[in-house]
Write an enzyme that holds these catalytic residues in place. Structure first.
Site, PDB file in Angstrom:
ATOM      1  N   ASN A   6       0.854  -1.187   0.000  1.00  0.00           N
ATOM      2  CA  ASN A   6       0.000   0.000   0.000  1.00  0.00           C
ATOM      3  C   ASN A   6       0.898   1.248   0.000  1.00  0.00           C
ATOM      4  O   ASN A   6       1.641   1.476   0.955  1.00  0.00           O
ATOM      5  CB  ASN A   6      -0.881  -0.066   1.256  1.00  0.00           C
ATOM      6  N   HIS A   9       1.243   5.884   1.990  1.00  0.00           N
ATOM      7  CA  HIS A   9       2.073   6.644   2.930  1.00  0.00           C
ATOM      8  C   HIS A   9       3.212   7.383   2.251  1.00  0.00           C
ATOM      9  O   HIS A   9       3.780   8.315   2.814  1.00  0.00           O
ATOM     10  CB  HIS A   9       2.556   5.739   4.066  1.00  0.00           C
ATOM     11  N   HIS A  41      -5.194   3.716  -1.888  1.00  0.00           N
ATOM     12  CA  HIS A  41      -6.481   4.171  -1.352  1.00  0.00           C
ATOM     13  C   HIS A  41      -6.718   5.596  -1.833  1.00  0.00           C
ATOM     14  O   HIS A  41      -6.005   6.515  -1.439  1.00  0.00           O
ATOM     15  CB  HIS A  41      -6.426   4.124   0.184  1.00  0.00           C
ATOM     16  N   ARG A  43      -9.009   8.409  -1.346  1.00  0.00           N
ATOM     17  CA  ARG A  43     -10.090   8.876  -0.469  1.00  0.00           C
ATOM     18  C   ARG A  43     -10.921   9.930  -1.176  1.00  0.00           C
ATOM     19  O   ARG A  43     -10.443  10.587  -2.104  1.00  0.00           O
ATOM     20  CB  ARG A  43      -9.489   9.475   0.814  1.00  0.00           C
ATOM     21  N   ARG A  47      -6.813  13.256   0.093  1.00  0.00           N
ATOM     22  CA  ARG A  47      -5.798  13.918   0.925  1.00  0.00           C
ATOM     23  C   ARG A  47      -4.425  13.254   0.825  1.00  0.00           C
ATOM     24  O   ARG A  47      -3.421  13.837   1.228  1.00  0.00           O
ATOM     25  CB  ARG A  47      -6.260  14.029   2.375  1.00  0.00           C
ATOM     26  N   GLU A  68      -8.408   0.756  -3.195  1.00  0.00           N
ATOM     27  CA  GLU A  68      -9.290   0.834  -2.024  1.00  0.00           C
ATOM     28  C   GLU A  68     -10.087   2.115  -2.150  1.00  0.00           C
ATOM     29  O   GLU A  68      -9.509   3.187  -2.359  1.00  0.00           O
ATOM     30  CB  GLU A  68      -8.473   0.930  -0.742  1.00  0.00           C
ATOM     31  N   THR A  97      -8.455   3.991   8.091  1.00  0.00           N
ATOM     32  CA  THR A  97      -9.716   3.243   8.084  1.00  0.00           C
ATOM     33  C   THR A  97      -9.916   2.540   9.427  1.00  0.00           C
ATOM     34  O   THR A  97      -9.161   1.639   9.777  1.00  0.00           O
ATOM     35  CB  THR A  97      -9.699   2.204   6.939  1.00  0.00           C
ATOM     36  N   GLU A 145     -11.412  -8.881   2.717  1.00  0.00           N
ATOM     37  CA  GLU A 145     -10.150  -8.535   3.379  1.00  0.00           C
ATOM     38  C   GLU A 145     -10.459  -8.349   4.851  1.00  0.00           C
ATOM     39  O   GLU A 145     -11.286  -7.507   5.228  1.00  0.00           O
ATOM     40  CB  GLU A 145      -9.541  -7.259   2.782  1.00  0.00           C
ATOM     41  N   HIS A 208      -4.085  -4.145   7.597  1.00  0.00           N
ATOM     42  CA  HIS A 208      -4.219  -2.987   8.474  1.00  0.00           C
ATOM     43  C   HIS A 208      -3.399  -3.174   9.733  1.00  0.00           C
ATOM     44  O   HIS A 208      -3.624  -4.104  10.489  1.00  0.00           O
ATOM     45  CB  HIS A 208      -5.669  -2.673   8.856  1.00  0.00           C
TER      46      HIS A 208
HETATM   47  N1  PXP Z   1      -5.968  -2.776   3.744  1.00  0.00           N
HETATM   48  C1  PXP Z   1      -6.914  -1.810   3.777  1.00  0.00           C
HETATM   49  C2  PXP Z   1      -8.284  -2.151   3.285  1.00  0.00           C
HETATM   50  C3  PXP Z   1      -6.622  -0.509   4.222  1.00  0.00           C
HETATM   51  O1  PXP Z   1      -7.587   0.431   4.273  1.00  0.00           O
HETATM   52  C4  PXP Z   1      -5.301  -0.217   4.618  1.00  0.00           C
HETATM   53  C5  PXP Z   1      -4.948   1.181   5.043  1.00  0.00           C
HETATM   54  O2  PXP Z   1      -5.138   2.056   3.984  1.00  0.00           O
HETATM   55  C6  PXP Z   1      -4.351  -1.247   4.549  1.00  0.00           C
HETATM   56  C7  PXP Z   1      -4.711  -2.523   4.140  1.00  0.00           C
HETATM   57  C8  PXP Z   1      -2.912  -1.016   4.939  1.00  0.00           C
HETATM   58  O3  PXP Z   1      -2.819  -0.682   6.281  1.00  0.00           O
HETATM   59  P1  PXP Z   1      -1.413  -0.257   6.894  1.00  0.00           P
HETATM   60  O4  PXP Z   1      -1.013   1.008   6.196  1.00  0.00           O
HETATM   61  O5  PXP Z   1      -1.717  -0.068   8.331  1.00  0.00           O
HETATM   62  O6  PXP Z   1      -0.458  -1.377   6.610  1.00  0.00           O
END
Ligand code: PXP
Length: 255
Positions: A6, A9, A41, A43, A47, A68, A97, A145, A208
């Site tokens: 993901n 970040h 993701h 949003r 942002r 996402e 989330t 998921e 997550h």
């Molecule tokens: N899976 C989903 C559905 C998420 O919303 C997120 C966070 O955007 C992640 C995985 C990844 O989470 P993390 O950044 O905490 O590893």
């Protein structure tokens, strides 16, 4: 076990200055050969990652993209056609989330149908409980998921110094034994959920809050075939670089 990285970040850092640095497309080029899919993701308030990022990654990177998004962003998904859409709940004020999707939303059935018609796989980001898994099957999702956020928070409260910092979570300020019980219960919920989903023919992902320490219990749940991980990989990359951070995570995912 498959890894979706993901990359949101990285966009968080870019948005700190609102210059195109670090460049998300450059990150996607670096990350995609090292993992199985890019998870991003977008949003509603854009942002972190935005529509332009999604468009560029799909156009130039040619990797598998797991988008996402909330139900309100379905039209973007249909426009750009990523390989998969993971439907997540979204609240404007949240940092990330916070919980699984509420599956009793009338719009879900229609959204999943539209995605299927566009040949986009659908995943539902849900809390680990059997009722939501049954409902996900009824809704004809391809994947679920499982939200591992609660598990990750308990793990942190138990095995890191977080409870002595300003990031402590007040309802997890518990005795060690109570935290251990909570952790075991949550792991059991994750295991039973993964097993049940697989029995119903759903594909099972999880994500997550997963990091280099807490991942080991999740890797041991054999029904989980994919993890989506962002924050911990990007955080680690500050010290050892993105490539090495991904390779180390992949090594921990070997079964
Ligand atoms: N899976 C989903 C559905 C998420 O919303 C997120 C966070 O955007 C992640 C995985 C990844 O989470 P993390 O950044 O905490 O590893």
């Amino acid at each position: 076990m498959l890894l979706g990285v993901n990359i949101d970040h990285i966009a968080v850092l870019r948005e700190a200055r609102k210059v195109n640095d670090p460049d998300l497309l450059e990150a996607a080029f670096l990350v995609s050969p090292l993992c199985d899919q890019i998870t991003i993701h977008v949003r509603e308030d854009c942002r972190h990652a935005n529509e332009n990022d999604l468009e560029n990654i799909l156009k130039y990177c040619k990797c598998i993209v797991n988008l996402e998004c909330s139900l309100d962003m379905i039209e973007y998904a249909l426009k750009y056609k990523p390989s998969r859409v993971t439907l997540v709940p979204e609240k404007r004020q949240e940092l990330t989330t916070e919980g699984g999707l509420n599956l009793n939303n009338e719009k879900l059935q229609e959204a999943i149908l539209k995605l299927k018609q566009a040949q986009i796989e659908t995943s539902l980001f849900i809390d680990p409980n059997l009722k939501d898994i049954e409902k996900s099957k009824e809704l004809n999702a391809d994947y679920i998921e499982l939200h591992t956020g609660f598990y990750a928070n308990i793990y942190n409260a138990l095995y890191t110094n977080i409870n002595h910092t300003s990031y402590a979570i007040s309802n997890l300020l518990l005795e060690k034994n109570d935290l251990k019980t909570l952790l075991d219960e949550e792991l059991l919920r994750l295991k039973e959920s993964a097993k049940f989903a697989k029995q119903l023919g759903l594909k099972v992902a999880a994500g997550h809050g997963l990091n280099y320490q807490n991942i080991k219990n999740i890797v041991n749940i054999l029904e989980i075939e994919e993890l989506n991980i962002g924050q911990s990989i990007v955080a680690k990359s500050i010290f050892i670089g993105l490539k090495e951070a991904i390779l180390q995570m992949k090594a921990l995912m070997q079964r």
